[in-house]
Motif scaffolding. Sequence first.
Motif, PDB file in Angstrom:
ATOM      1  N   GLU A   1     -11.365   1.263  -8.145  1.00 32.01           N
ATOM      2  CA  GLU A   1     -10.397   0.304  -8.368  1.00 32.01           C
ATOM      3  C   GLU A   1      -8.858   0.442  -7.835  1.00 32.01           C
ATOM      4  O   GLU A   1      -8.271   1.502  -8.602  1.00 32.01           O
ATOM      5  N   GLY A   2      -8.490   0.089  -6.863  1.00 29.10           N
ATOM      6  CA  GLY A   2      -7.099   0.198  -6.507  1.00 29.10           C
ATOM      7  C   GLY A   2      -6.932   1.422  -5.623  1.00 29.10           C
ATOM      8  O   GLY A   2      -5.718   1.963  -5.477  1.00 29.10           O
ATOM      9  N   TRP A   3      -8.042   2.079  -4.996  1.00 29.96           N
ATOM     10  CA  TRP A   3      -7.882   3.045  -4.159  1.00 29.96           C
ATOM     11  C   TRP A   3      -8.939   3.185  -3.197  1.00 29.96           C
ATOM     12  O   TRP A   3     -10.040   2.984  -3.425  1.00 29.96           O
TER      13      TRP A   3
ATOM     14  N   LEU B   1     -13.055  -3.688  -2.146  1.00 30.32           N
ATOM     15  CA  LEU B   1     -12.811  -2.448  -1.150  1.00 30.32           C
ATOM     16  C   LEU B   1     -14.188  -1.817  -0.792  1.00 30.32           C
ATOM     17  O   LEU B   1     -14.028  -0.843   0.218  1.00 30.32           O
TER      18      LEU B   1
ATOM     19  N   MET C   1      -7.266  -5.717  -4.802  1.00 29.92           N
ATOM     20  CA  MET C   1      -7.753  -4.366  -4.268  1.00 29.92           C
ATOM     21  C   MET C   1      -8.795  -3.644  -5.419  1.00 29.92           C
ATOM     22  O   MET C   1      -8.440  -2.545  -6.077  1.00 29.92           O
TER      23      MET C   1
ATOM     24  N   ASN D   1      -7.265   1.240 -13.875  1.00 26.90           N
ATOM     25  CA  ASN D   1      -7.209   1.057 -12.393  1.00 26.90           C
ATOM     26  C   ASN D   1      -5.802   1.565 -11.732  1.00 26.90           C
ATOM     27  O   ASN D   1      -4.724   1.638 -12.387  1.00 26.90           O
TER      28      ASN D   1
ATOM     29  N   ASP E   1      -0.413  -2.215  -4.377  1.00 30.03           N
ATOM     30  CA  ASP E   1      -1.372  -2.950  -4.477  1.00 30.03           C
ATOM     31  C   ASP E   1      -2.610  -1.889  -4.630  1.00 30.03           C
ATOM     32  O   ASP E   1      -3.584  -1.837  -5.319  1.00 30.03           O
ATOM     33  N   VAL E   2      -2.491  -0.857  -3.489  1.00 32.57           N
ATOM     34  CA  VAL E   2      -3.680  -0.044  -3.235  1.00 32.57           C
ATOM     35  C   VAL E   2      -3.036   1.241  -2.867  1.00 32.57           C
ATOM     36  O   VAL E   2      -1.986   1.366  -2.322  1.00 32.57           O
TER      37      VAL E   2
ATOM     38  N   LYS F   1     -12.692  -2.307  -6.702  1.00 33.02           N
ATOM     39  CA  LYS F   1     -13.514  -1.539  -6.190  1.00 33.02           C
ATOM     40  C   LYS F   1     -14.560  -2.286  -5.377  1.00 33.02           C
ATOM     41  O   LYS F   1     -14.998  -1.897  -4.325  1.00 33.02           O
TER      42      LYS F   1
ATOM     43  N   ALA G   1       0.695  -1.180   0.070  1.00 31.12           N
ATOM     44  CA  ALA G   1      -0.006  -0.022   0.020  1.00 31.12           C
ATOM     45  C   ALA G   1       0.807   1.101   0.121  1.00 31.12           C
ATOM     46  O   ALA G   1       2.092   1.275   0.552  1.00 31.12           O
TER      47      ALA G   1
ATOM     48  N   ILE H   1      -8.267  -3.134   4.144  1.00 32.60           N
ATOM     49  CA  ILE H   1      -7.036  -3.532   3.332  1.00 32.60           C
ATOM     50  C   ILE H   1      -6.290  -4.692   3.581  1.00 32.60           C
ATOM     51  O   ILE H   1      -6.129  -5.589   2.881  1.00 32.60           O
TER      52      ILE H   1
ATOM     53  N   HIS I   1     -14.331   4.987  -2.505  1.00 30.59           N
ATOM     54  CA  HIS I   1     -13.083   3.641  -3.024  1.00 30.59           C
ATOM     55  C   HIS I   1     -13.545   3.486  -4.508  1.00 30.59           C
ATOM     56  O   HIS I   1     -14.730   3.895  -5.094  1.00 30.59           O
TER      57      HIS I   1
END
Lengths: 98, 435
Positions: free
Chosen positions: B298-300, B347, B342, B141, B157-158, B344, B8, B332, B296
Amino acid sequence: MSESSFEPIEEKLYWNRYLVDAGRPHIRVRRHLSPSASLRALTKICPANCYSFDDAGQVKVVTDGCLECGTCRVLCEATGEIDWNYPRGGFGILFKFG
Amino acid sequence: MSRERFDAIVVGAGMSGNAAAYTMASRGLKVLQLERGEYPGSKNVQGAILYANMLEGIVPNFRDDAPLERHLVEQRLWIMDDTSHSGMHYRSHDFNEQRANRYTIVRVQFDKWFAGKVREAGGTILCETTATKLARDCSGNVIGVHTDRAGRPILADVVVLAEGVNGVLGTRMGLRDMPKSQNVALAVKEMHFLPEHVIAERFGLTGDQGCVIEALGTISRGMAGLGFLYTNRDSISLGIGCLVSGLAESMESPHTVLNGFKCHPSIKPLLAGSEVKEYAAHLIPEGGFRAIPELHGEGWVVVGDAAQLNNAVHREGSNLAMTSGQIAGEAICTIKNQGRLMTKDNLSLYKSMLDKSFVIKDLIKHKDVPALLHTNSQSLFSTYPKLLSQAAQSFVRVEGSTKIEKEKAAIDAFIKARSRWGLVSDAVRIARAWR
Ligand SMILES: Cc1cc2nc3c(=O)[nH]c(=O)nc-3n(C[C@H](O)[C@H](O)[C@H](O)COP(=O)(O)OP(=O)(O)OC[C@H]3O[C@@H](n4cnc5c(N)ncnc54)[C@H](O)[C@@H]3O)c2cc1C
Ligand code: SF4
């Protein structure tokens, strides 16, 4: 004590610590014909007094004392009148207490 | 050589970022935290009251070494007009407990301490580094961040966006809108230094007891705004915040508004003789529940002030920031431990956990307050405080008119200023918003 006997902003900014990125201002005002109401407001409401009018009636910015609050960004980035960025990492205001 | 990759990346080392990074690092994740300041805290401003329970949930023994100023035993709420204040004071000996509930802090020192905890837990913090852009793969992403240091993007990853109210990454990448001027307040603040014993005498305190004042009324000149005075060990934090929309309409200079607050006859003697050592400004998110963006993707994930998780009614922000950071970190870790990606969908665990917490529940409770403050600022912050002061003064002064006459005069003044209908509708709106 009357209000007018208080320090002007410029003096308050001397209390602060800055690392100025000389020659690389992080905010620029784009060329404009006449400033919008929001851009004009910045000459009054920027807490560091960074905005002022030049002789031609255009609004200009000097970012040395900027507190990086983001007020001008909220008001004028979307109107396209200013170009706003954070200073490069490590530069700008360095709060001692915050 | 393969590139270093993190579980992360956390953008920002404020309250929310530190909570998220600490939570993940102490559970064994490989965490990189980026901070644009020279040191964590160097860009941050707060009043600052720290709510102990939320921090205790993250760093249980924080009282052992966190830089705390005073534990609060007294809270004052002052309604002010130009020359007076009416106040509600609450002081209780119960607050002198071993594990006090609220403390004042000096934010820069606190952030340095909290970031130290992240490092102890194994997180890596890179200061003087501004994240400039999110890195995305061909499907859009988020896979990492670009920084203002030369080189390729850093991958993870995030990405946890803990970039604060004025975060540029999320807004520029279209993950959320820029805050609107009626949804943010600009606060200006000064640090006034005085010897410890002088502060103690002026506020009736002993040891590390503290007192705070929140003030509203004509000090904000008809704008929606709030002043504050918080006692630290050997300094006083003094500040006032007003909605940016109010400032832009009235063209009031925030520094002049602060000077006006400073020289109010009720405040001035509390600061007499102080040495001022800093002048700061910062935005506060005030939009409440209705201003919360997508949390949140894709990836955040986004946490803290960047997600507008701030309870303006109760002057709480740092605790919502810490708790949202902690919950994001826990979510996470859970997804990671289950070996899932990770995405959407996965998350959304963060959002569902946050919805169950006090953070979202409190914000829902006050969802109508921001609109009320925005549209009724003149009556709430100017007309009513003036009327209240007149009524109080008339009742206190003894000069021969009967109490019935005084009562009638006070009621007439309210009706004259707002009309019967106006008073009823204000009362209904206020009651609804606070319900
Ligand atoms: C005057 C004032 C008084 C307040 N009083 C109180 C109070 O008494 N009690 C309370 O609970 N709350 C209070 N708050 C609110 C509280 O300060 C915030 O809610 C809290 O700080 C939010 O934490 P955060 O981590 O989300 O954001 P921040 O603390 O703002 O942290 C954001 C961090 O991200 C960094 N950053 C931003 N962009 C980048 C980038 N691109 N790259 C690298 N780093 C970046 C910043 O430098 C900063 O360190 C107050 C706020 C203000 C302004
Ligand atoms: S960020 Fe704040 S202090 Fe800096 S120029 Fe803009 S309004 Fe002024």
